[in-house]
Design a protein around this motif. Structure first.
Motif, PDB file in Angstrom:
ATOM      1  N   VAL A 117      24.010  -1.787   5.084  1.00 60.42           N
ATOM      2  CA  VAL A 117      23.894  -0.866   3.954  1.00 60.42           C
ATOM      3  C   VAL A 117      22.569  -1.076   3.223  1.00 60.42           C
ATOM      4  N   ILE A 118      22.190  -2.322   2.997  1.00 61.56           N
ATOM      5  CA  ILE A 118      20.918  -2.612   2.326  1.00 61.56           C
ATOM      6  C   ILE A 118      19.754  -2.065   3.136  1.00 61.56           C
ATOM      7  N   THR A 119      19.800  -2.297   4.454  1.00 57.86           N
ATOM      8  CA  THR A 119      18.730  -1.773   5.312  1.00 57.86           C
ATOM      9  C   THR A 119      18.693  -0.252   5.267  1.00 57.86           C
ATOM     10  N   GLY A 120      19.866   0.390   5.334  1.00 55.45           N
ATOM     11  CA  GLY A 120      19.920   1.852   5.299  1.00 55.45           C
ATOM     12  C   GLY A 120      19.392   2.415   3.992  1.00 55.45           C
ATOM     13  N   MET A 121      19.727   1.767   2.871  1.00 55.90           N
ATOM     14  CA  MET A 121      19.257   2.267   1.577  1.00 55.90           C
ATOM     15  C   MET A 121      17.743   2.122   1.442  1.00 55.90           C
ATOM     16  N   PHE A 122      17.191   0.995   1.874  1.00 58.69           N
ATOM     17  CA  PHE A 122      15.739   0.827   1.793  1.00 58.69           C
ATOM     18  C   PHE A 122      15.011   1.753   2.772  1.00 58.69           C
ATOM     19  N   LEU A 123      15.614   2.014   3.940  1.00 60.53           N
ATOM     20  CA  LEU A 123      14.996   2.964   4.870  1.00 60.53           C
ATOM     21  C   LEU A 123      14.995   4.374   4.287  1.00 60.53           C
ATOM     22  N   SER A 124      16.051   4.724   3.556  1.00 58.96           N
ATOM     23  CA  SER A 124      16.082   6.028   2.892  1.00 58.96           C
ATOM     24  C   SER A 124      14.963   6.127   1.861  1.00 58.96           C
ATOM     25  N   LEU A 125      14.732   5.056   1.130  1.00 57.29           N
ATOM     26  CA  LEU A 125      13.639   5.049   0.158  1.00 57.29           C
ATOM     27  C   LEU A 125      12.279   5.025   0.840  1.00 57.29           C
ATOM     28  N   ARG A 126      12.198   4.364   1.992  1.00 54.37           N
ATOM     29  CA  ARG A 126      10.915   4.256   2.692  1.00 54.37           C
ATOM     30  C   ARG A 126      10.387   5.626   3.097  1.00 54.37           C
ATOM     31  N   ARG A 127      11.268   6.531   3.448  1.00 55.69           N
ATOM     32  CA  ARG A 127      10.820   7.864   3.888  1.00 55.69           C
ATOM     33  C   ARG A 127      10.162   8.646   2.759  1.00 55.69           C
ATOM     34  N   ALA A 128      10.422   8.282   1.493  1.00 51.12           N
ATOM     35  CA  ALA A 128       9.862   9.016   0.358  1.00 51.12           C
ATOM     36  C   ALA A 128       8.638   8.345  -0.238  1.00 51.12           C
ATOM     37  N   LEU A 129       8.200   7.214   0.322  1.00 49.71           N
ATOM     38  CA  LEU A 129       7.067   6.488  -0.245  1.00 49.71           C
ATOM     39  C   LEU A 129       5.751   7.169   0.086  1.00 49.71           C
ATOM     40  N   ARG A 130       4.797   7.060  -0.822  1.00 49.73           N
ATOM     41  CA  ARG A 130       3.443   7.567  -0.553  1.00 49.73           C
ATOM     42  C   ARG A 130       2.803   6.794   0.599  1.00 49.73           C
ATOM     43  N   GLU A 131       3.076   5.488   0.654  1.00 48.09           N
ATOM     44  CA  GLU A 131       2.523   4.663   1.717  1.00 48.09           C
ATOM     45  C   GLU A 131       3.021   5.121   3.080  1.00 48.09           C
ATOM     46  N   THR A 132       4.283   5.537   3.157  1.00 47.27           N
ATOM     47  CA  THR A 132       4.832   6.032   4.425  1.00 47.27           C
ATOM     48  C   THR A 132       4.145   7.313   4.844  1.00 47.27           C
ATOM     49  N   ARG A 133       3.908   8.212   3.889  1.00 51.51           N
ATOM     50  CA  ARG A 133       3.208   9.465   4.219  1.00 51.51           C
ATOM     51  C   ARG A 133       1.795   9.185   4.697  1.00 51.51           C
ATOM     52  N   ALA A 134       1.144   8.184   4.090  1.00 59.02           N
ATOM     53  CA  ALA A 134      -0.209   7.839   4.520  1.00 59.02           C
ATOM     54  C   ALA A 134      -0.206   7.279   5.940  1.00 59.02           C
ATOM     55  N   ARG A 135       0.808   6.481   6.273  1.00 60.83           N
ATOM     56  CA  ARG A 135       0.890   5.935   7.625  1.00 60.83           C
ATOM     57  C   ARG A 135       1.199   7.028   8.643  1.00 60.83           C
ATOM     58  N   ARG A 136       2.021   7.982   8.257  1.00 60.51           N
ATOM     59  CA  ARG A 136       2.275   9.108   9.160  1.00 60.51           C
ATOM     60  C   ARG A 136       0.987   9.876   9.427  1.00 60.51           C
ATOM     61  N   ALA A 137       0.179  10.061   8.370  1.00 55.20           N
ATOM     62  CA  ALA A 137      -1.087  10.775   8.537  1.00 55.20           C
ATOM     63  C   ALA A 137      -2.038  10.017   9.457  1.00 55.20           C
ATOM     64  N   ASP A 138      -1.899   8.680   9.503  1.00 52.58           N
ATOM     65  CA  ASP A 138      -2.734   7.871  10.399  1.00 52.58           C
ATOM     66  C   ASP A 138      -2.178   7.818  11.813  1.00 52.58           C
ATOM     67  N   GLY A 139      -1.036   8.474  12.038  1.00 49.81           N
ATOM     68  CA  GLY A 139      -0.476   8.534  13.385  1.00 49.81           C
ATOM     69  C   GLY A 139       0.494   7.429  13.721  1.00 49.81           C
TER      70      GLY A 139
END
Length: 419
Positions: A70-92
């Motif tokens: 549950v802890i992993t799932g909740m943090f993964l849900s938050l990870r998808r909304a992070l600015r850092e995650t969007r930047a990493r997606r943009a880097d491929g």
């Protein structure tokens, strides 16, 4: 460049964006957790008590695995909304799948979870469920019968965590230790789809069996130990220090009172941040990274160049200390990348949420009020559920927002915060 003082608003934004998956993860986790607790309560009493207790221990280990999932799932849900995650997606960079993340996180999560005794809450819930289930018939009745009839009927409720025979515990320790070594090495090599989860399961089982065995052995040898010269001399030294050293007792009383507050306000938020960073893709158990830029880094170099026997000896002596504090130091180094203000504000918000929730819980219970006996035995659960839901979501959002701000600031300065 995001400001450290934007942490409260960023945390609320993350909580709002991810509210639905966070609520679902928490609710499903609580449902599964309650079901496993109830099953453990039902199965551990009756004939063949020792085998029943073994099954109950397995269920308790599954409860902690549910918490980890549950802890992993909740943090993964938050990870998808992070600015850092969007930047990493943009880097491929590809997005990590859930089961791969869980398998990667599990071994390190188990070490942090056990090193900081975060399983106490699970153990307390296990004992409370066992104690309050059929409270009158199975707990008070044997006690009253013993008093009235002068008998010595065994009360088995509320003591399941320390009732397993120590010989069974030692045998289980040997088995779980072997499984932990096997799956731990597989996880280090990256082989086995669920080797990390299996290693965490073996780690939890090993610790619980060890705690039970040590408790029963210490209980049986307590009187013997009190008579040993070393123990007696230590007690005498402590008593002499109280009388001869000015302020000795006052200092230790003050330290015992203040230290838990320091731990709760500083170490606990950093510990949970270390768990969050694990889920977000960082490594938190790297001693070299924790000591990077200090004089102690040379000691790590010398230790790695020393004989394997020396390395094993140091690991045995300082292993528990490193498992406890290295993730905290790494989490501090990550947070401080965003500035001292970010670190202080994160700890303040995290502690404020928990303290404020306690006061709010007291206000709600006072507002509801009731003169009906035992009403809170069945109405307290919804209030507690809502409180824990809000506290968990807001706390995790604060941790995710702190990581996001620190990672974004580091990335804009040309650094990789998780390296």
């Amino acid at each position: 460049m995001p400001s450290p003082f934007s942490l409260p608003l960023h945390a609320l934004k993350l909580a709002g964006q991810c509210a639905l998956p966070l609520i679902l993860w928490f609710s499903v986790g609580e449902l599964l957790r309650w079901g496993l607790l109830y099953a453990a309560t039902e199965i551990q009493h009756g004939s063949y008590r020792q085998p029943r207790l073994i099954v109950a221990y397995v269920l308790l280990t599954l409860i902690i695995l549910v918490s980890m999932t549950v802890i992993t799932g909740m943090f993964l849900s938050l990870r998808r909304a992070l600015r850092e995650t969007r930047a990493r997606r943009a880097d491929g960079q590809p997005e990590e799948q859930f089961w791969f993340s869980l398998n990667r996180v599990a071994p390190a999560f188990a070490v942090i979870y056990m090193a900081w005794s975060l399983f106490y809450e699970d153990a307390a819930d296990f004992q409370q469920m066992d104690l309050f289930h059929n409270l009158d018939d199975n707990f008070y009745t044997p006690i009253l019968n013993n008093v009235a009839n002068g008998t010595d009927e065994e009360v088995t409720y509320g003591v399941g965590l320390v009732s397993l025979d120590w010989r069974v515990s030692l045998a289980a320790m040997v088995v779980t230790f072997g499984l932990r070594m096997l799956f731990g090495r597989k996880a280090e090599r990256g082989s086995g789809r669920y080797s990390g989860i299996a290693a965490a399961f073996a780690e939890f089982s090993f610790v619980f069996c060890a705690l039970n065995a040590l408790y029963n052995i210490a209980l049986a040898r307590g009187e013997w130990a009190e008579q040993r010269a070393v123990v007696d001399s230590t007690k005498n030294f402590w008593e002499q220090a109280k009388t001869s050293v000015p302020g000795w007792e006052a200092f230790w009383n003050w330290f015992a009172e203040v230290w838990p507050h320091i731990t709760e306000a500083l170490a606990v938020p950093l510990t949970w941040l270390a768990v969050a960073v694990l889920v977000f893709g960082g490594s938190m158990d790297d001693t070299r990274r924790a000591l990077r830029g200090t004089r102690l880094e040379r000691g790590v170099d010398r230790l790695e160049q020393s004989h394997t026997i020396t390395q094993s000896a140091v690991d045995r002596v300082a292993g528990g200390f490193m498992e406890r504090w290295v993730p905290v130091v790494n989490a501090f180094r990550i947070t401080i990348k965003g500035g001292a203000a970010l670190f202080g504000l994160m700890c303040l918000l995290y502690t404020g949420i928990h303290v404020g929730a306690d006061y709010l819980d007291r206000a709600v219970r006072t507002l509801i009020g009731s003169d009906v006996p035992f009403m809170w035995l069945y109405t307290g659960m919804p209030v507690t559920f809502v409180k824990e839901l809000l506290v968990t979501i807001l706390s995790y959002s604060v941790l995710a927002a702190a990581f996001d701000i620190a990672a974004s600031r580091a990335r804009l300065q040309g650094e990789d915060i998780t390296a």
